[in-house]
Design a protein around this motif. Structure first.
Motif, PDB file in Angstrom:
ATOM      1  N   VAL A 181       0.848  -1.193   0.000  1.00 34.29           N
ATOM      2  CA  VAL A 181       0.000   0.000   0.000  1.00 34.29           C
ATOM      3  C   VAL A 181       0.888   1.249   0.000  1.00 34.29           C
ATOM      4  CG1 VAL A 181      -1.739   1.325   1.263  1.00 34.29           C
ATOM      5  CG2 VAL A 181      -1.845  -1.178   1.222  1.00 34.29           C
ATOM      6  N   GLY A 182       0.773   2.059  -1.051  1.00 31.51           N
ATOM      7  CA  GLY A 182       1.570   3.266  -1.139  1.00 31.51           C
ATOM      8  C   GLY A 182       3.007   3.026  -1.558  1.00 31.51           C
ATOM      9  N   VAL A 183       3.305   1.812  -1.983  1.00 31.33           N
ATOM     10  CA  VAL A 183       4.657   1.480  -2.440  1.00 31.33           C
ATOM     11  C   VAL A 183       4.561   0.722  -3.758  1.00 31.33           C
ATOM     12  CG1 VAL A 183       5.579   1.376  -0.098  1.00 31.33           C
ATOM     13  CG2 VAL A 183       4.711  -0.703  -1.173  1.00 31.33           C
ATOM     14  N   SER A 184       5.650   0.712  -4.495  1.00 30.20           N
ATOM     15  CA  SER A 184       5.718  -0.053  -5.739  1.00 30.20           C
ATOM     16  C   SER A 184       7.067  -0.754  -5.809  1.00 30.20           C
ATOM     17  CB  SER A 184       5.528   0.857  -6.965  1.00 30.20           C
ATOM     18  OG  SER A 184       6.517   1.877  -6.984  1.00 30.20           O
ATOM     19  N   THR A 185       7.110  -1.854  -6.529  1.00 35.17           N
ATOM     20  CA  THR A 185       8.349  -2.623  -6.642  1.00 35.17           C
ATOM     21  C   THR A 185       9.291  -1.960  -7.628  1.00 35.17           C
ATOM     22  OG1 THR A 185       7.177  -4.689  -6.156  1.00 35.17           O
ATOM     23  CG2 THR A 185       9.349  -4.873  -7.206  1.00 35.17           C
ATOM     24  N   ARG A 186      10.508  -1.685  -7.175  1.00 33.05           N
ATOM     25  CA  ARG A 186      11.501  -1.049  -8.031  1.00 33.05           C
ATOM     26  C   ARG A 186      12.401  -2.082  -8.690  1.00 33.05           C
ATOM     27  NH1 ARG A 186      15.875   3.542  -6.060  1.00 33.05           N
ATOM     28  NH2 ARG A 186      16.997   3.757  -8.039  1.00 33.05           N
ATOM     29  N   GLU A 187      12.926  -2.986  -7.903  1.00 34.28           N
ATOM     30  CA  GLU A 187      13.785  -4.045  -8.415  1.00 34.28           C
ATOM     31  C   GLU A 187      13.475  -5.336  -7.673  1.00 34.28           C
ATOM     32  OE1 GLU A 187      15.810  -3.848 -10.894  1.00 34.28           O
ATOM     33  OE2 GLU A 187      16.150  -1.702 -11.178  1.00 34.28           O
ATOM     34  N   THR A 188      13.703  -6.468  -8.340  1.00 38.24           N
ATOM     35  CA  THR A 188      13.539  -7.773  -7.715  1.00 38.24           C
ATOM     36  C   THR A 188      14.801  -8.589  -7.942  1.00 38.24           C
ATOM     37  OG1 THR A 188      11.151  -7.764  -8.081  1.00 38.24           O
ATOM     38  CG2 THR A 188      12.167  -9.887  -7.611  1.00 38.24           C
ATOM     39  N   TYR A 189      15.359  -9.108  -6.854  1.00 36.20           N
ATOM     40  CA  TYR A 189      16.559  -9.927  -6.947  1.00 36.20           C
ATOM     41  C   TYR A 189      16.248 -11.318  -6.393  1.00 36.20           C
ATOM     42  CZ  TYR A 189      18.844  -5.397  -7.508  1.00 36.20           C
ATOM     43  OH  TYR A 189      19.195  -4.147  -7.945  1.00 36.20           O
ATOM     44  N   VAL A 190      16.693 -12.341  -7.102  1.00 38.41           N
ATOM     45  CA  VAL A 190      16.502 -13.720  -6.665  1.00 38.41           C
ATOM     46  C   VAL A 190      17.867 -14.346  -6.420  1.00 38.41           C
ATOM     47  CG1 VAL A 190      15.577 -15.989  -7.238  1.00 38.41           C
ATOM     48  CG2 VAL A 190      14.366 -13.928  -8.003  1.00 38.41           C
ATOM     49  N   LEU A 191      18.108 -14.781  -5.181  1.00 41.16           N
ATOM     50  CA  LEU A 191      19.375 -15.423  -4.846  1.00 41.16           C
ATOM     51  C   LEU A 191      19.244 -16.933  -5.060  1.00 41.16           C
ATOM     52  CD1 LEU A 191      20.423 -13.582  -1.548  1.00 41.16           C
ATOM     53  CD2 LEU A 191      21.166 -13.130  -3.890  1.00 41.16           C
ATOM     54  N   LYS A 192      20.145 -17.491  -5.809  1.00 42.69           N
ATOM     55  CA  LYS A 192      20.117 -18.927  -6.076  1.00 42.69           C
ATOM     56  C   LYS A 192      21.417 -19.567  -5.627  1.00 42.69           C
ATOM     57  CE  LYS A 192      16.924 -18.616  -9.971  1.00 42.69           C
ATOM     58  NZ  LYS A 192      16.613 -19.041 -11.358  1.00 42.69           N
ATOM     59  N   ARG A 193      21.369 -20.868  -5.411  1.00 45.04           N
ATOM     60  CA  ARG A 193      22.550 -21.630  -5.040  1.00 45.04           C
ATOM     61  C   ARG A 193      22.486 -22.992  -5.722  1.00 45.04           C
ATOM     62  NH1 ARG A 193      21.231 -23.289   1.275  1.00 45.04           N
ATOM     63  NH2 ARG A 193      19.309 -24.460   0.850  1.00 45.04           N
ATOM     64  N   ALA A 194      23.594 -23.686  -5.720  1.00 45.75           N
ATOM     65  CA  ALA A 194      23.642 -25.001  -6.356  1.00 45.75           C
ATOM     66  C   ALA A 194      22.690 -25.958  -5.661  1.00 45.75           C
ATOM     67  CB  ALA A 194      25.067 -25.553  -6.316  1.00 45.75           C
ATOM     68  N   ASP A 195      21.986 -26.749  -6.440  1.00 45.54           N
ATOM     69  CA  ASP A 195      21.033 -27.721  -5.915  1.00 45.54           C
ATOM     70  C   ASP A 195      21.788 -28.993  -5.549  1.00 45.54           C
ATOM     71  OD1 ASP A 195      19.057 -29.603  -5.450  1.00 45.54           O
ATOM     72  OD2 ASP A 195      17.740 -28.830  -7.001  1.00 45.54           O
ATOM     73  N   GLU A 196      21.921 -29.236  -4.259  1.00 47.20           N
ATOM     74  CA  GLU A 196      22.687 -30.409  -3.802  1.00 47.20           C
ATOM     75  C   GLU A 196      22.068 -31.713  -4.278  1.00 47.20           C
ATOM     76  OE1 GLU A 196      25.514 -30.285  -2.419  1.00 47.20           O
ATOM     77  OE2 GLU A 196      25.608 -28.144  -1.963  1.00 47.20           O
ATOM     78  N   ASP A 197      20.743 -31.772  -4.329  1.00 52.95           N
ATOM     79  CA  ASP A 197      20.075 -33.004  -4.774  1.00 52.95           C
ATOM     80  C   ASP A 197      20.390 -33.298  -6.240  1.00 52.95           C
ATOM     81  OD1 ASP A 197      18.966 -33.368  -2.294  1.00 52.95           O
ATOM     82  OD2 ASP A 197      17.124 -32.266  -2.793  1.00 52.95           O
ATOM     83  N   TYR A 198      20.460 -32.267  -7.056  1.00 63.93           N
ATOM     84  CA  TYR A 198      20.717 -32.462  -8.474  1.00 63.93           C
ATOM     85  C   TYR A 198      22.119 -33.032  -8.713  1.00 63.93           C
ATOM     86  CZ  TYR A 198      21.128 -31.437 -13.471  1.00 63.93           C
ATOM     87  OH  TYR A 198      21.314 -31.554 -14.825  1.00 63.93           O
ATOM     88  N   PHE A 199      23.059 -32.541  -7.929  1.00 63.42           N
ATOM     89  CA  PHE A 199      24.450 -32.959  -8.130  1.00 63.42           C
ATOM     90  C   PHE A 199      24.842 -34.169  -7.272  1.00 63.42           C
ATOM     91  CE2 PHE A 199      24.532 -28.544  -9.567  1.00 63.42           C
ATOM     92  CZ  PHE A 199      25.193 -28.680 -10.769  1.00 63.42           C
ATOM     93  N   ALA A 200      23.897 -34.658  -6.485  1.00 61.77           N
ATOM     94  CA  ALA A 200      24.222 -35.833  -5.664  1.00 61.77           C
ATOM     95  C   ALA A 200      24.463 -37.044  -6.549  1.00 61.77           C
ATOM     96  CB  ALA A 200      23.066 -36.106  -4.694  1.00 61.77           C
ATOM     97  N   GLU A 201      25.400 -37.877  -6.158  1.00 67.73           N
ATOM     98  CA  GLU A 201      25.701 -39.082  -6.951  1.00 67.73           C
ATOM     99  C   GLU A 201      24.546 -40.055  -6.873  1.00 67.73           C
ATOM    100  OE1 GLU A 201      29.355 -40.813  -5.810  1.00 67.73           O
ATOM    101  OE2 GLU A 201      30.558 -39.011  -6.211  1.00 67.73           O
ATOM    102  N   ALA A 202      24.270 -40.704  -8.013  1.00 71.30           N
ATOM    103  CA  ALA A 202      23.181 -41.677  -8.060  1.00 71.30           C
ATOM    104  C   ALA A 202      23.589 -42.935  -7.309  1.00 71.30           C
ATOM    105  CB  ALA A 202      22.860 -42.002  -9.532  1.00 71.30           C
TER     106      ALA A 202
END
Length: 202
Positions: A181-202
Protein backbone atom coordinates in the motif's frame (compact mmCIF):
# COMPACT_ATOMS: atom_id res chain seq x y z
CA UNK A 1 13.07 20.38 10.01
CA UNK A 2 12.60 24.01 11.07
CA UNK A 3 9.48 23.08 13.06
CA UNK A 4 10.11 21.75 16.62
CA UNK A 5 7.04 19.47 16.51
CA UNK A 6 8.29 17.83 13.33
CA UNK A 7 11.73 17.29 14.86
CA UNK A 8 10.14 15.67 17.92
CA UNK A 9 8.01 13.42 15.72
CA UNK A 10 11.06 12.29 13.70
CA UNK A 11 12.88 11.48 16.92
CA UNK A 12 9.92 9.44 18.20
CA UNK A 13 9.68 7.49 14.95
CA UNK A 14 13.40 6.73 15.01
CA UNK A 15 13.10 5.31 18.52
CA UNK A 16 10.03 3.26 17.58
CA UNK A 17 11.69 1.69 14.53
CA UNK A 18 15.45 1.46 15.13
CA UNK A 19 17.67 -0.06 12.50
CA UNK A 20 18.98 -3.58 13.16
CA UNK A 21 22.32 -3.74 14.98
CA UNK A 22 23.87 -5.30 11.88
CA UNK A 23 23.10 -2.09 10.03
CA UNK A 24 23.99 0.52 12.63
CA UNK A 25 27.08 -1.08 14.14
CA UNK A 26 30.25 -1.54 12.13
CA UNK A 27 32.14 -4.80 12.59
CA UNK A 28 35.68 -5.90 11.85
CA UNK A 29 34.51 -9.25 10.54
CA UNK A 30 34.34 -9.82 6.82
CA UNK A 31 30.78 -9.56 5.53
CA UNK A 32 29.56 -12.17 3.09
CA UNK A 33 27.71 -11.06 -0.07
CA UNK A 34 24.47 -12.49 1.35
CA UNK A 35 24.91 -10.52 4.59
CA UNK A 36 25.71 -7.36 2.63
CA UNK A 37 22.49 -7.76 0.66
CA UNK A 38 20.48 -8.41 3.83
CA UNK A 39 22.00 -5.35 5.52
CA UNK A 40 21.38 -3.20 2.48
CA UNK A 41 17.78 -4.40 2.28
CA UNK A 42 17.24 -3.60 5.97
CA UNK A 43 18.61 -0.10 5.45
CA UNK A 44 16.45 0.54 2.37
CA UNK A 45 13.33 -0.77 4.15
CA UNK A 46 13.95 1.42 7.20
CA UNK A 47 14.49 4.47 4.99
CA UNK A 48 11.31 3.68 3.06
CA UNK A 49 9.31 3.34 6.28
CA UNK A 50 10.51 6.76 7.46
CA UNK A 51 9.69 8.28 4.07
CA UNK A 52 6.16 6.84 4.10
CA UNK A 53 5.42 8.39 7.49
CA UNK A 54 6.82 11.73 6.35
CA UNK A 55 4.61 11.68 3.27
CA UNK A 56 1.54 10.77 5.32
CA UNK A 57 2.13 13.68 7.69
CA UNK A 58 2.48 16.05 4.74
CA UNK A 59 -0.93 15.10 3.28
CA UNK A 60 -4.36 16.30 4.31
CA UNK A 61 -6.27 14.31 6.95
CA UNK A 62 -8.69 12.82 4.41
CA UNK A 63 -5.78 11.10 2.71
CA UNK A 64 -4.91 9.23 5.90
CA UNK A 65 -8.45 7.93 6.21
CA UNK A 66 -8.30 6.66 2.62
CA UNK A 67 -4.95 5.04 3.35
CA UNK A 68 -6.45 3.22 6.35
CA UNK A 69 -9.23 1.85 4.13
CA UNK A 70 -6.74 0.72 1.47
CA UNK A 71 -4.57 -1.00 4.08
CA UNK A 72 -7.47 -2.82 5.74
CA UNK A 73 -8.68 -4.00 2.33
CA UNK A 74 -5.19 -5.21 1.42
CA UNK A 75 -5.07 -7.13 4.70
CA UNK A 76 -8.29 -8.94 3.84
CA UNK A 77 -10.89 -7.02 5.81
CA UNK A 78 -14.19 -5.99 4.29
CA UNK A 79 -14.04 -7.44 0.78
CA UNK A 80 -14.69 -4.37 -1.34
CA UNK A 81 -14.28 -0.62 -1.05
CA UNK A 82 -18.04 -0.27 -0.69
CA UNK A 83 -17.93 -2.50 2.40
CA UNK A 84 -14.89 -0.73 3.82
CA UNK A 85 -15.97 2.79 2.94
CA UNK A 86 -17.62 3.43 6.29
CA UNK A 87 -14.16 3.82 7.81
CA UNK A 88 -13.81 7.20 6.07
CA UNK A 89 -17.08 8.52 7.46
CA UNK A 90 -16.70 10.14 10.84
CA UNK A 91 -19.39 8.79 13.12
CA UNK A 92 -19.07 11.52 15.75
CA UNK A 93 -19.05 8.96 18.54
CA UNK A 94 -16.04 10.36 20.37
CA UNK A 95 -13.33 7.89 19.49
CA UNK A 96 -14.79 5.99 16.52
CA UNK A 97 -13.88 6.95 12.96
CA UNK A 98 -15.72 4.10 11.31
CA UNK A 99 -16.62 0.45 11.12
CA UNK A 100 -15.38 -2.26 8.80
CA UNK A 101 -16.45 -5.87 8.36
CA UNK A 102 -13.95 -8.37 9.72
CA UNK A 103 -14.75 -10.69 6.83
CA UNK A 104 -16.66 -10.60 3.55
CA UNK A 105 -19.76 -12.13 5.11
CA UNK A 106 -19.93 -9.44 7.76
CA UNK A 107 -20.08 -11.92 10.63
CA UNK A 108 -18.31 -9.48 12.91
CA UNK A 109 -17.38 -5.81 12.85
CA UNK A 110 -14.17 -4.03 13.76
CA UNK A 111 -14.34 -0.45 14.97
CA UNK A 112 -11.54 1.82 13.79
CA UNK A 113 -9.92 4.98 15.09
CA UNK A 114 -7.30 6.63 12.84
CA UNK A 115 -5.22 9.51 14.19
CA UNK A 116 -2.45 11.49 12.54
CA UNK A 117 -0.51 12.45 15.63
CA UNK A 118 2.73 14.31 16.33
CA UNK A 119 3.10 13.11 19.91
CA UNK A 120 2.51 10.05 22.07
CA UNK A 121 -1.09 8.82 22.18
CA UNK A 122 -2.03 8.79 25.84
CA UNK A 123 -4.51 7.02 28.08
CA UNK A 124 -7.28 9.59 27.59
CA UNK A 125 -7.52 8.97 23.83
CA UNK A 126 -7.67 5.22 24.34
CA UNK A 127 -10.16 5.53 27.19
CA UNK A 128 -12.45 7.46 24.85
CA UNK A 129 -12.05 4.74 22.24
CA UNK A 130 -12.89 2.00 24.74
CA UNK A 131 -15.91 3.97 25.92
CA UNK A 132 -17.16 4.32 22.36
CA UNK A 133 -16.75 0.58 21.82
CA UNK A 134 -18.76 -0.12 24.96
CA UNK A 135 -21.51 2.24 23.81
CA UNK A 136 -21.79 0.20 20.60
CA UNK A 137 -21.48 -3.11 22.47
CA UNK A 138 -18.46 -3.81 20.28
CA UNK A 139 -15.76 -6.31 21.18
CA UNK A 140 -13.03 -5.52 18.65
CA UNK A 141 -11.22 -2.34 17.71
CA UNK A 142 -8.13 -1.05 15.93
CA UNK A 143 -6.44 2.21 16.88
CA UNK A 144 -4.05 3.41 14.17
CA UNK A 145 -1.72 6.36 14.60
CA UNK A 146 1.27 7.83 12.78
CA UNK A 147 3.12 8.36 16.06
CA UNK A 148 3.58 6.16 19.13
CA UNK A 149 1.61 5.00 22.17
CA UNK A 150 2.66 6.01 25.66
CA UNK A 151 3.54 3.12 27.99
CA UNK A 152 0.59 3.82 30.35
CA UNK A 153 -1.73 3.72 27.33
CA UNK A 154 -0.45 0.27 26.34
CA UNK A 155 -0.85 -0.96 29.91
CA UNK A 156 -4.39 0.37 30.01
CA UNK A 157 -5.38 -1.46 26.82
CA UNK A 158 -4.00 -4.74 28.17
CA UNK A 159 -6.47 -4.51 31.05
CA UNK A 160 -9.72 -3.79 29.19
CA UNK A 161 -12.25 -6.44 28.20
CA UNK A 162 -12.37 -5.65 24.48
CA UNK A 163 -9.83 -6.96 21.98
CA UNK A 164 -8.03 -3.83 20.82
CA UNK A 165 -5.04 -3.75 18.49
CA UNK A 166 -2.71 -0.75 18.61
CA UNK A 167 -0.86 0.14 15.40
CA UNK A 168 1.80 2.82 15.80
CA UNK A 169 3.64 4.65 13.04
CA UNK A 170 6.45 2.11 12.79
CA UNK A 171 4.06 -0.83 12.44
CA UNK A 172 1.83 1.14 10.09
CA UNK A 173 4.75 1.71 7.71
CA UNK A 174 5.75 -1.96 8.04
CA UNK A 175 2.24 -3.10 7.11
CA UNK A 176 2.10 -0.72 4.16
CA UNK A 177 5.33 -2.20 2.81
CA UNK A 178 4.26 -5.78 3.51
CA UNK A 179 0.85 -5.43 1.83
CA UNK A 180 1.95 -3.12 -0.99
CA UNK A 181 0.00 0.00 0.00
CA UNK A 182 1.57 3.27 -1.14
CA UNK A 183 4.66 1.48 -2.44
CA UNK A 184 5.72 -0.05 -5.74
CA UNK A 185 8.35 -2.62 -6.64
CA UNK A 186 11.50 -1.05 -8.03
CA UNK A 187 13.78 -4.05 -8.42
CA UNK A 188 13.54 -7.77 -7.71
CA UNK A 189 16.56 -9.93 -6.95
CA UNK A 190 16.50 -13.72 -6.66
CA UNK A 191 19.37 -15.42 -4.85
CA UNK A 192 20.12 -18.93 -6.08
CA UNK A 193 22.55 -21.63 -5.04
CA UNK A 194 23.64 -25.00 -6.36
CA UNK A 195 21.03 -27.72 -5.92
CA UNK A 196 22.69 -30.41 -3.80
CA UNK A 197 20.08 -33.00 -4.77
CA UNK A 198 20.72 -32.46 -8.47
CA UNK A 199 24.45 -32.96 -8.13
CA UNK A 200 24.22 -35.83 -5.66
CA UNK A 201 25.70 -39.08 -6.95
CA UNK A 202 23.18 -41.68 -8.06
Amino acid sequence: MQFPKYQAWRKAVSKAAPLPASVTEATDEETSPEEAIANGYATLRANLAAELLERIMAKRSGFFEKLVVDLLLAMGYGGSRAEAGTVTKASGDGGIDGVINEDRLGLDAVYVQAKRWDGNVGVNELRNFVGALSAHKAHKGVFITTSTFAKPAKEYISQVGQKIVLIDGARLADLMIEYGVGVSTRETYVLKRADEDYFAEA
